[in-house]
Scaffold this active site. Structure first.
Site, short mmCIF file in Angstrom:
data_model
loop_
_atom_site.label_atom_id
_atom_site.label_comp_id
_atom_site.label_asym_id
_atom_site.label_seq_id
_atom_site.Cartn_x
_atom_site.Cartn_y
_atom_site.Cartn_z
N GLU A 323 2.62 -10.63 3.34
CA GLU A 323 3.43 -11.06 2.20
C GLU A 323 2.54 -11.72 1.14
O GLU A 323 2.83 -11.68 -0.05
CB GLU A 323 4.54 -12.03 2.66
N HIS A 352 -2.10 -1.40 27.87
CA HIS A 352 -1.30 -0.33 28.49
C HIS A 352 -0.39 0.31 27.45
O HIS A 352 0.62 0.91 27.79
CB HIS A 352 -0.49 -0.92 29.66
N LYS A 457 15.89 -7.32 -2.24
CA LYS A 457 17.11 -8.15 -2.25
C LYS A 457 18.05 -7.69 -3.36
O LYS A 457 19.26 -7.59 -3.16
CB LYS A 457 16.73 -9.61 -2.51
O1 PA5 Z 1 7.42 -16.72 2.69
C1 PA5 Z 1 8.41 -16.59 1.98
O2 PA5 Z 1 8.48 -17.07 0.86
C2 PA5 Z 1 9.61 -15.81 2.48
O3 PA5 Z 1 9.35 -15.17 3.68
C3 PA5 Z 1 10.79 -16.76 2.64
O4 PA5 Z 1 10.46 -17.74 3.58
C4 PA5 Z 1 12.03 -16.01 3.11
O5 PA5 Z 1 12.36 -15.01 2.17
C5 PA5 Z 1 13.22 -16.96 3.27
O6 PA5 Z 1 13.48 -17.62 2.07
P1 PA5 Z 1 14.35 -18.92 2.02
O7 PA5 Z 1 13.67 -19.99 2.76
O8 PA5 Z 1 14.49 -19.22 0.56
O9 PA5 Z 1 15.69 -18.60 2.64
#
Ligand code: PA5
Length: 531
Positions: A323, A352, A457
């Site tokens: 990410e 394995h 999203k």
């Molecule tokens: O690392 C990130 O920014 C994302 O993975 C968020 O943690 C994830 O989308 C969840 O977001 P939020 O904490 O706003 O619900």
């Protein structure tokens, strides 16, 4: 390279920090003898950028945000005394809250103790606590933890039924979302609230929010008079939030030593600030990642911890690295399509499974082995010749796999930690957080935003809007029609495929008011709204 030459290379390049209980061996990465000298200038720039970031520069320009996860474990580094106080105050509140829960001073309305935690969150708001549970959890923990990290009704039902009516009455629900608007988390919360209602339980006295001030979640928690709220600050990203309330609250409730965890991260931060690339394990990791793609082809990173407790580490790193580093443009806007694919589970189990391909198949990866020296066995059980243990085999398999891969020209690094405990977990998390930060500067990208996640999203919300439109139209027409006819009737002929998937889902599930009239092909089937 023969074994003696490898041993010399091991001694030359080993990054050894006994104070962290950490060693990084890069001898099996085949960089040349001048690699570190050649990288000196970009390395200096990466050190400078990191120093600026830690001083409070806006390191996430797209979102105009500071990036302050390092302050969480050394509040004195925070750019303002107010931020330092907020951090310290929050840790103290977490400890006080956890003690009150453990002592029964804070208890659920219908039982004398909270015994279980239900953590509702996703991505960066869940993976750290899941990793910590796997790495540190024991049967004697102060509380048991369960997770809802998806909007899958079957998965939610599975967790709720494990808890049962009795368990839910003793469960503290943590709803964790920085933005407070993530749909998976909202749905999980609403499903848990529905389960509470069915059992006649009040949700507020059993619920805690961890979220940004003023978020939708915070407003719900205030309106419904939840037990507590803990902050998520704009300067902490989800995937680097394990040393904030996101990780600390569940850990403290489980009874883990959060002070030791924070100290591990803090001490690792100190060492990974060293402006000596060869001695700085985070910079060395980042440089090895860079080296791995220097032939022009990006290589995947296979994470192979030889420790069951670190099975989730590859998943945690997958999010942190992919990410953060999976970006289409650099900071100047040029298209660069960066990224490192991360996968793996644990050794020797994976031997394995896919190790066959690693050794003999497509050559597009490097391995990061993780080795834990202490077996954590009170006394040895001998499984062979009265002198060999299961732990000896685990090490043997790791060294054997590493050698088999190397003999076939496959590169690897080995990260060794002394033992698995809260301090070591803090060290590991801080190490990779900083390696990601350095690498991002080396390749010139913003590691702290995630525009691609946003695109998915938005598209999902469009699907839900389309579903509402389809359902409304079908309810008013009350006639069976094909997908194409329905799509045309609502003016969305371009969305026939999505409508087909929506109707297939609705008609397959009870109580959704959509009936399917099958035909000779799936596309000629007609769908009808029924009461
Ligand atoms: O690392 C990130 O920014 C994302 O993975 C968020 O943690 C994830 O989308 C969840 O977001 P939020 O904490 O706003 O619900």
């Amino acid at each position: 390279m023969d074994a003696c030459a490898l041993w010399e290379r091991y001694k030359t390049y080993l990054v050894d920090h006994p104070s962290l209980g950490l060693r990084l061996d890069i001898s099996r990465m085949k960089f040349g003898p001048h690699f570190f000298e050649e990288m000196a200038a970009p390395v200096e720039r990466a050190f400078d950028a990191m120093a600026q970031l830690e001083k409070g520069a806006v390191a996430n320009p797209d979102e105009d945000r500071q990036v302050g996860h390092y302050w969480l474990r050394t509040p004195s580094l925070a750019p303002t005394p107010e931020i330092a106080t907020q951090i310290e105050h929050t840790v103290a509140r977490i400890e006080t809250f956890a003690q009150a829960v453990h002592s029964g001073k804070i208890r659920p309305p219908g039982a004398d103790r909270f015994t279980d935690i239900l953590h509702v969150g996703i991505g960066g708001s869940a993976l750290g606590p899941q990793l910590a549970q796997g790495a540190l959890g024991k049967s004697t923990d102060a509380m048991r933890i369960h997770f809802l990290d998806n909007t899958d009704p079957d998965g939610i039902e599975r967790v709720l039924s494990t808890l049962g009516a009795e368990g839910l009455s003793r469960t503290l629900v943590l709803v964790v979302s920085k933005s407070g608007g993530t749909k998976e988390t909202r749905n999980g919360m609403l499903e848990v609230q529905a389960a509470f209602r069915k059992l006649g339980l009040a949700f507020g006295p059993q619920a805690v929010a961890i979220t940004a001030e003023g978020s939708a979640l915070s407003k719900v928690a205030t309106q419904e008079n939840w037990l507590e709220q803990f902050p998520m600050w704009s300067w902490v990203g989800g995937r680097t939030s394990q040393t904030s309330a996101v990780g600390l609250l569940p850990a403290a409730l489980q009874g883990f030593d959060i002070k030791a965890f924070l100290a591990g991260a803090r001490d690792c931060d100190e060492i990974t600030r060293l402006r000596d690339a060869r001695r700085n394990p985070a910079m060395v990791l980042a440089l090895m990642w860079l080296y791995s793609r220097s032939a022009g082809v990006a290589k995947d990173m296979v994470v192979l911890p030889y420790k069951d407790r670190l099975e989730l580490f590859s998943r945690y790193l997958q999010q942190l690295i992919m990410e953060s580093l999976g970006k289409s443009r650099d900071l100047s806007g040029n298209v660069i399509q960066q990224g490192i694919s991360v996968y793996g589970n644990k050794g020797s189990t994976d031997q394995h499974a896919y190790v066959q391909q690693l050794r003999e198949g497509i050559h597009n990866f490097f391995v990061t082995f993780i080795d834990v020296v202490h077996d954590a066995q009170a006394a040895p059980t001998f499984v062979e010749d009265g002198q060999i243990t299961s732990g000896d085999y685990l090490l043997g398999f790791m060294l054997g796999t590493r050698r088999a891969l190397y003999d076939n020209d496959r590169e690897s690094m080995t990260l060794t930690i002394d033992r698995m405990n809260p301090r070591a977990l803090g060290v590991l998390i801080a190490l990779f957080e900083r390696a990601v930060g350095y690498y991002a500067t080396l390749v010139g990208i913003n590691a702290y935003h995630q525009p691609g996640v946003e695109a998915g999203k938005v598209a999902a919300n469009e699907v839900i809007s389309l579903q509402k439109q389809v359902m409304q139209s079908m309810r008013s027409s009350k006639q069976a029609a094909t997908v194409e006819a329905i799509a045309t009737s609502i003016g969305r002929p371009d969305q026939a495929e999505t409508i087909f998937k929506i109707l297939e889902h609705l008609s397959a599930n009870p109580g959704r008011g959509i009936k399917k009239h099958p035909a000779e092909t799936p596309f000629n089937a007609r769908f009808e709204a029924v009461d």
